[in-house]
Design a protein around this motif. Structure first.
Motif, mmCIF file in Angstrom:
data_model
loop_
_atom_site.group_PDB
_atom_site.id
_atom_site.type_symbol
_atom_site.label_atom_id
_atom_site.label_comp_id
_atom_site.label_asym_id
_atom_site.label_seq_id
_atom_site.Cartn_x
_atom_site.Cartn_y
_atom_site.Cartn_z
ATOM 1 N N ALA A 8 42.389 30.884 30.662
ATOM 2 C CA ALA A 8 42.466 32.008 31.191
ATOM 3 C C ALA A 8 42.923 33.074 31.886
ATOM 4 N N TYR B 178 41.123 30.367 38.976
ATOM 5 C CA TYR B 178 42.183 30.646 39.886
ATOM 6 C C TYR B 178 42.112 32.101 40.029
ATOM 7 N N ALA B 179 41.989 32.802 39.113
ATOM 8 C CA ALA B 179 41.876 34.414 39.133
ATOM 9 C C ALA B 179 40.811 34.941 39.772
ATOM 10 N N GLU B 180 39.584 33.962 39.880
ATOM 11 C CA GLU B 180 38.370 34.461 40.790
ATOM 12 C C GLU B 180 38.698 34.091 42.192
ATOM 13 N N GLU B 181 39.511 33.047 42.590
ATOM 14 C CA GLU B 181 39.666 32.819 43.927
ATOM 15 C C GLU B 181 40.885 33.555 44.594
ATOM 16 N N PHE B 182 41.962 33.467 43.696
ATOM 17 C CA PHE B 182 42.948 34.287 44.017
ATOM 18 C C PHE B 182 43.571 35.344 43.130
ATOM 19 N N PRO B 183 42.907 36.649 43.129
ATOM 20 C CA PRO B 183 43.332 37.501 42.094
ATOM 21 C C PRO B 183 44.735 38.068 42.263
ATOM 22 N N ASP B 184 45.002 38.399 43.526
ATOM 23 C CA ASP B 184 46.313 38.815 43.936
ATOM 24 C C ASP B 184 47.549 38.355 43.861
ATOM 25 N N ARG B 185 47.012 36.918 43.542
ATOM 26 C CA ARG B 185 48.326 35.810 43.317
ATOM 27 C C ARG B 185 48.682 35.501 41.678
ATOM 28 N N GLY C 4 29.489 34.030 36.487
ATOM 29 C CA GLY C 4 30.523 34.594 35.681
ATOM 30 C C GLY C 4 31.791 34.784 36.610
ATOM 31 N N LEU C 5 32.875 34.427 35.979
ATOM 32 C CA LEU C 5 34.147 34.677 36.631
ATOM 33 C C LEU C 5 34.709 36.079 36.056
ATOM 34 N N ASP C 6 34.922 37.027 37.170
ATOM 35 C CA ASP C 6 35.590 38.333 36.740
ATOM 36 C C ASP C 6 36.976 38.368 37.193
ATOM 37 N N GLY C 7 37.466 37.706 38.099
ATOM 38 C CA GLY C 7 38.597 37.948 38.521
ATOM 39 C C GLY C 7 39.011 39.185 38.849
ATOM 40 N N ALA C 8 38.268 39.881 39.464
ATOM 41 C CA ALA C 8 38.319 41.147 39.875
ATOM 42 C C ALA C 8 39.552 41.437 40.721
ATOM 43 N N GLY C 9 40.362 42.496 40.350
ATOM 44 C CA GLY C 9 41.728 42.758 41.060
ATOM 45 C C GLY C 9 42.874 42.048 40.524
ATOM 46 N N ALA C 10 42.805 41.172 39.485
ATOM 47 C CA ALA C 10 43.787 40.354 38.992
ATOM 48 C C ALA C 10 44.541 41.285 37.992
ATOM 49 N N ALA C 11 46.014 40.924 37.734
ATOM 50 C CA ALA C 11 46.720 41.634 36.691
ATOM 51 C C ALA C 11 46.247 41.264 35.491
ATOM 52 N N PRO C 12 46.677 41.930 34.203
ATOM 53 C CA PRO C 12 46.100 41.449 32.970
ATOM 54 C C PRO C 12 46.179 40.037 32.626
ATOM 55 N N ILE C 13 45.047 39.512 32.105
ATOM 56 C CA ILE C 13 45.102 38.112 31.788
ATOM 57 C C ILE C 13 44.712 37.982 30.337
#
Length: 510
Positions: free
Chosen positions: A8, A230-237, A434-443
């Motif tokens: 994801a 990964y998106a959960e841990e590092f959304p800005d990356r 739940g993993l929401d990856g808040a702040g990540a670019a479109p996935i």
């Protein structure tokens, strides 16, 4: 069971073009405690094996991220450099599992990734911690695994595991405890640090080492959990994540096993329907119903429980458990359907289970004893570490009955396959969230409507959970969607990876 158990964006600073791509090792670690790891460098060199043109290296990560100054784990990595001159960066890839080798997966880049993507990206794969060449975890040896995967010896009647006897239950418990104790005896520390949170952190160190400010990633099956984590841990990356054949990380392991039964039942019926239209189908003839074909398969498997098939390859009996594994192979890809029809014909007409047992062996990489021993260990260790599991065996009894209602042939076995998690060390388990990856670019989340191992509902769920998730649907059979023969899907994924083109949410390819 390994087959089921299993299984994801836009923010592109410093990773948008060939001349502007950063040099390897130039990305600083946000966490000062990890500076030693993100500045270690990758000494790319010739690979010991694999396809021509690949380069290989090894890097180190902390065994325990809470103690980065402690023991270390080696991670093996392989890449194919971008084939064109306008390089964007690296595309990290993972084939799933858990236990699948990203290192070996890269050897098939010509088939698993399009020409358009290979022109612009280095294709990079790594063996996650505990897998393959990366400080591998082993539990049982090959002989022990043969016994573990061969089902219970005390099986009675037709082998239906939706209702087990006291003797069968006792053997299931003994085998599952024995597996976990073997892990503890071989590597008591590594087994405590196999969860996907650690894998995502390991992948971020690799992102830094290849010089990318943000991650571009293609994960299949369990690889979607790595990407979502990964998106959960590092959304800005996050630059672009393609999560193909999604796992639902919000569910606990036993619930996943039961839910997976629906995917295998859907795929089984697709296989049977196709088989009945073939002249060599051993399950019936054209004009027979799918119910008739499934019934014929069920009767055949019940017979193997009482009278195992012969096997010319080695001395293993082809009992119901091993015959089931062979048939299960058909449900991963349409390309396997002819081989499974052949195996069923040999078994049903001549009592010869050689082809079926070989198909099951292929799912577990048994031709390579080291891979066989490690992939199953990694599979169970990650599954049991990623979410809590019931400690009461009665929960598994109920789950097997429930799964049997959804998928009478495969469901109970899938549920019982989760039983080792009842004995996994509790200190190794990460609570389910739940993993929401808040702040990540479109996935991008990609789902196939009749996917066997990862039901389509899981793709819908993951796309809904991720704050920036969007769903792309392939209407078809087999496990995963990208590079599976659907040009529509391939074009959408390629445009997203290369140009960060985000299609309309809910885009479907027939």
């Amino acid at each position: 069971m390994a087959a089921a158990l299993a299984g994801a964006v836009l923010l592109a600073t410093g990773c948008t073009g060939g001349e502007g791509a950063p040099e390897e090792g130039s990305v600083a670690a946000p966490d000062p405690a990890l500076t030693d790891f993100t500045e270690q460098g990758l000494d790319w060199g010739e690979c010991e094996s694999g396809a021509d043109g690949a380069e290989c290296a090894v890097y180190e990560v902390p065994l325990d991220y809470d103690e980065p100054g402690g023991d270390r784990v080696e991670i093996a990595v392989k890449r194919f450099p971008a084939e064109g001159g306008d390089r964007i960066g690296s595309l990290l890839v993972n084939p799933g599992g858990p236990g699948g080798s990203g290192y070996d997966y890269v050897d098939h880049a010509a088939f698993t990734v399009s020409d358009a993507v290979r022109q612009r990206f280095d294709v990079v794969g790594f063996d996650p911690r505990g897998v393959g060449r990366s400080s591998p975890l082993t539990c049982l040896d090959s002989e022990g695994l043969d016994e573990f995967l061969g089902g219970v010896d005390s099986v009675e009647g037709d082998g239906d595991m939706s209702e087990v006897t006291e003797a069968e239950l006792a053997e299931l418990e003994e085998d599952s405890r024995g597996f976990v104790e073997a892990c503890r005896a071989n590597d008591p520390e590594l087994m405590l640090h196999m969860g996907t949170v650690n894998v995502a952190r390991d992948m971020d160190i690799l992102r830094a080492l290849v010089g990318d400010e943000q991650l571009t990633y293609l994960g299949a099956s369990y690889g979607t959990h790595i990407g979502a984590q990964y998106a959960e841990e590092f959304p800005d990356r996050v630059r672009a994540l393609v999560l193909d054949g999604a796992v639902d990380p919000s569910q606990e392991q036993l619930d996943l096993s039961v839910a997976q039964a629906t995917g295998f039942e859907t795929a089984l019926r697709a296989f049977v329907e196709d088989c009945l239209g073939q002249s060599d189908c051993p399950l019936g003839a054209s004009g027979d119903s799918v119910e008739d074909g499934v019934g014929a398969l069920s009767d055949f498997l019940a017979d193997t429980a009482e009278e195992p098939l012969s096997n010319s390859a080695d001395d293993r009996e082809v009992n119901r458990a091993r015959a089931e594994l062979g048939v299960l192979a058909a449900l991963y890809s349409e390309s396997w359907w002819p081989r499974v029809r052949e195996g069923l014909a040999e078994a049903m007409e001549n009592g010869d289970g050689t082809v079926l047992i070989q198909l099951g062996d292929d799912l577990y990489s048994r031709e390579d004893p080291a891979a066989y021993e490690n992939s199953t260990a990694a599979l169970i260790a990650v599954n049991c570490s990623d979410s809590p599991s019931p400690r009461d065996v009665d929960a598994y009894v109920r789950a097997a009955a429930e799964a049997g209602e959804e998928s009478p042939i495969f469901g109970p076995t899938l549920a019982w396959g989760a039983l080792p998690c009842a004995y996994w060390p509790e200190e190794a388990v990460t609570p389910t969230t739940g993993l929401d990856g808040a702040g990540a670019a479109p996935i991008m989340v990609v789902g196939t409507t009749r996917d066997s191992a990862t039901p389509y509902a899981w793709a819908e769920a993951l796309a809904g959970q991720l704050e920036s998730g969007f769903l792309v649907t392939r209407d078809g059979d087999g496990h995963t969607a990208y590079r599976m023969g659907d040009q529509c899907i391939d074009d959408i994924v390629d445009a997203y990876l290369v140009d960060l083109t985000v299609p309309e949410d809910g885009m479907a390819c027939a």
